[in-house]
Design an enzyme around this catalytic site. Sequence first.
Site, PDB file in Angstrom:
ATOM      1  N   GLY A  32       3.048  -4.193   2.492  1.00 41.14           N
ATOM      2  CA  GLY A  32       1.690  -3.787   2.103  1.00 41.14           C
ATOM      3  C   GLY A  32       0.909  -3.301   3.308  1.00 41.14           C
ATOM      4  N   GLY A  67      -2.066  -1.871   3.358  1.00 49.17           N
ATOM      5  CA  GLY A  67      -3.425  -1.598   2.882  1.00 49.17           C
ATOM      6  C   GLY A  67      -4.434  -1.969   3.954  1.00 49.17           C
ATOM      7  N   ASN A  68      -5.612  -2.429   3.523  1.00 46.80           N
ATOM      8  CA  ASN A  68      -6.681  -2.732   4.481  1.00 46.80           C
ATOM      9  C   ASN A  68      -6.239  -3.743   5.529  1.00 46.80           C
ATOM     10  OD1 ASN A  68      -8.586  -1.023   3.271  1.00 46.80           O
ATOM     11  ND2 ASN A  68      -8.973  -2.559   1.694  1.00 46.80           N
ATOM     12  N   VAL A  69      -5.700  -4.878   5.086  1.00 47.07           N
ATOM     13  CA  VAL A  69      -5.316  -5.924   6.034  1.00 47.07           C
ATOM     14  C   VAL A  69      -4.019  -5.545   6.756  1.00 47.07           C
ATOM     15  CG1 VAL A  69      -4.671  -8.348   6.292  1.00 47.07           C
ATOM     16  CG2 VAL A  69      -6.406  -7.707   4.611  1.00 47.07           C
ATOM     17  N   LYS A  98     -14.039 -18.679  -7.856  1.00 50.09           N
ATOM     18  CA  LYS A  98     -13.467 -17.347  -8.069  1.00 50.09           C
ATOM     19  C   LYS A  98     -13.855 -16.921  -9.475  1.00 50.09           C
ATOM     20  CE  LYS A  98     -10.493 -14.682  -5.737  1.00 50.09           C
ATOM     21  NZ  LYS A  98     -10.314 -14.601  -4.288  1.00 50.09           N
TER      22      LYS A  98
HETATM   23  P1  NAI Z   1      -5.224  -3.576  -0.308  1.00 49.73           P
HETATM   24  O1  NAI Z   1      -5.277  -3.322  -1.778  1.00 49.73           O
HETATM   25  O2  NAI Z   1      -6.090  -2.808   0.616  1.00 49.73           O
HETATM   26  O3  NAI Z   1      -3.726  -3.420   0.228  1.00 49.73           O
HETATM   27  C1  NAI Z   1      -2.602  -3.876  -0.457  1.00 49.73           C
HETATM   28  C2  NAI Z   1      -1.522  -2.843  -0.208  1.00 49.73           C
HETATM   29  O4  NAI Z   1      -0.299  -3.355  -0.758  1.00 49.73           O
HETATM   30  C3  NAI Z   1      -1.783  -1.493  -0.881  1.00 49.73           C
HETATM   31  O5  NAI Z   1      -1.634  -0.455   0.064  1.00 49.73           O
HETATM   32  C4  NAI Z   1      -0.729  -1.437  -1.999  1.00 49.73           C
HETATM   33  O6  NAI Z   1      -0.289  -0.115  -2.239  1.00 49.73           O
HETATM   34  C5  NAI Z   1       0.366  -2.286  -1.408  1.00 49.73           C
HETATM   35  N1  NAI Z   1       1.302  -2.881  -2.366  1.00 49.73           N
HETATM   36  C6  NAI Z   1       1.044  -3.385  -3.603  1.00 49.73           C
HETATM   37  N2  NAI Z   1       2.168  -3.884  -4.148  1.00 49.73           N
HETATM   38  C7  NAI Z   1       3.148  -3.701  -3.234  1.00 49.73           C
HETATM   39  C8  NAI Z   1       4.524  -4.012  -3.204  1.00 49.73           C
HETATM   40  N3  NAI Z   1       5.136  -4.614  -4.236  1.00 49.73           N
HETATM   41  N4  NAI Z   1       5.233  -3.691  -2.107  1.00 49.73           N
HETATM   42  C9  NAI Z   1       4.639  -3.083  -1.050  1.00 49.73           C
HETATM   43  N5  NAI Z   1       3.337  -2.751  -1.023  1.00 49.73           N
HETATM   44  C10 NAI Z   1       2.591  -3.070  -2.105  1.00 49.73           C
HETATM   45  O7  NAI Z   1      -5.487  -5.174  -0.160  1.00 49.73           O
HETATM   46  P2  NAI Z   1      -5.918  -5.936   1.150  1.00 49.73           P
HETATM   47  O8  NAI Z   1      -7.380  -6.084   1.160  1.00 49.73           O
HETATM   48  O9  NAI Z   1      -5.219  -5.365   2.321  1.00 49.73           O
HETATM   49  O10 NAI Z   1      -5.326  -7.402   0.852  1.00 49.73           O
HETATM   50  C11 NAI Z   1      -3.949  -7.680   0.991  1.00 49.73           C
HETATM   51  C12 NAI Z   1      -3.681  -9.113   0.558  1.00 49.73           C
HETATM   52  O11 NAI Z   1      -4.419  -9.997   1.379  1.00 49.73           O
HETATM   53  C13 NAI Z   1      -4.081  -9.424  -0.894  1.00 49.73           C
HETATM   54  O12 NAI Z   1      -3.167 -10.354  -1.425  1.00 49.73           O
HETATM   55  C14 NAI Z   1      -5.440 -10.083  -0.740  1.00 49.73           C
HETATM   56  O13 NAI Z   1      -5.716 -10.971  -1.799  1.00 49.73           O
HETATM   57  C15 NAI Z   1      -5.240 -10.843   0.564  1.00 49.73           C
HETATM   58  N6  NAI Z   1      -6.495 -11.096   1.271  1.00 49.73           N
HETATM   59  C16 NAI Z   1      -7.287 -10.053   1.671  1.00 49.73           C
HETATM   60  C17 NAI Z   1      -8.462 -10.288   2.341  1.00 49.73           C
HETATM   61  C18 NAI Z   1      -9.310  -9.164   2.848  1.00 49.73           C
HETATM   62  O14 NAI Z   1     -10.192  -9.415   3.700  1.00 49.73           O
HETATM   63  N7  NAI Z   1      -9.096  -7.941   2.425  1.00 49.73           N
HETATM   64  C19 NAI Z   1      -8.922 -11.673   2.606  1.00 49.73           C
HETATM   65  C20 NAI Z   1      -7.975 -12.696   2.215  1.00 49.73           C
HETATM   66  C21 NAI Z   1      -6.830 -12.396   1.538  1.00 49.73           C
END
Ligand code: NAI
Length: 335
Positions: free
Chosen positions: A170, A172-174, A78
């Site tokens: 959350g 977001g994407n996932v 990382k």
């Molecule tokens: P993202 O940034 O697209 O989505 C995260 C979402 O969480 C955002 O919409 C944000 O506004 C929201 N958020 C942040 N703090 C918050 C809180 N305290 N309460 C409620 N919502 C909150 O990130 P993504 O890509 O969806 O990833 C989510 C998690 O999964 C991260 O921890 C990432 O490290 C992990 N992850 C993601 C992968 C991927 O393929 N995108 C792969 C493996 C792990």
Amino acid sequence: IIDDFSNRDFEQIVLCRDPEAGLESVIAVHDTTLGPSLGGVRMRAYSSQADAVADAMNLAQAMTYKAALAGLPLGGGKSVINVDPRVANRDEILVAHAKYIAALGGRYIPGVDMGTSVRDLELIGRHVDVVSSQRGDPSYFTARGVVRSIEVALEACDRSVDGARVAIQGLGNVGLHAARMLAGAGAQVFGADIDPQRVRGAVDEISITAVDLDEILLSDVDVVAPCAGGGVIDERVIAGMRASILVGAANNMLAHSALARDLCDRGIVHVPDFVANAGGLLAVEAEIHDREQGLEGRVDAIADTARDILSRAASTDTDSVSVALAMAIEIVEGK
Ligand code: NAI
């Protein structure tokens, strides 16, 4: 930093600095026994360089275990750039970081992470031979693996997704992909996000029920799925949780490792994050080794690993994180 390095089983930590570009970063290579280390480039302002190094090390170590349990020929790495992602000379900083990655001669393969984008990786790729995350966003595959893991956890409680209540932190994407799949399979989905637009979008598209930010992890549901930041599951949350299942995508969701035992003592079924969220890594590996065929099946096989971990944990009264770590270490050491 040196103490931390000496006390942990790391191959290499590279502290990088380029005062002209304003770069202060770290590349952590945990283990390359199974293959070159792969892991995202995180861009975030930390309160100190020591915090940045600690985060890079914890994340790199989890990547080793994630790759091993997913059966991939990859190690764990990382890198972390200690700067606010909104910095003005972002490109200059990324290029300076890329030169340090290139100097490792392929021991570390960078990808997208918090604070970086596909475009940033394109820029890094002009200076580094192999980069990942060039063919788009792996989040769908991450969500698919999380949903397969939720299904296995429900199955362990003699339940199924149909009719289950799932709270997602959350959207977001996932989180949004997972919400779609779960709602499509008959689950009742609850969600919260610090971004109100994300919540509105999910309510409009899939009729999730919006929940207060402070309440989401403590909701009266069957499954809690953290899909935002790490470290969100602490003693207070575990004591107040009403769900009997904890499975999500957020990396390092437990505030510290001893909490895995607390979950076990409270009878909460937990598939470790580095098992459940490996779908994204499987997608990235398919991209760099050009083997996209069969990817969905390989992601769905996360269910077999999750089932094995939960069954070993239940039969030995051991927490699932310790079981998964022991299995991963056995794979690495057995190579
Ligand atoms: P993202 O940034 O697209 O989505 C995260 C979402 O969480 C955002 O919409 C944000 O506004 C929201 N958020 C942040 N703090 C918050 C809180 N305290 N309460 C409620 N919502 C909150 O990130 P993504 O890509 O969806 O990833 C989510 C998690 O999964 C991260 O921890 C990432 O490290 C992990 N992850 C993601 C992968 C991927 O393929 N995108 C792969 C493996 C792990």
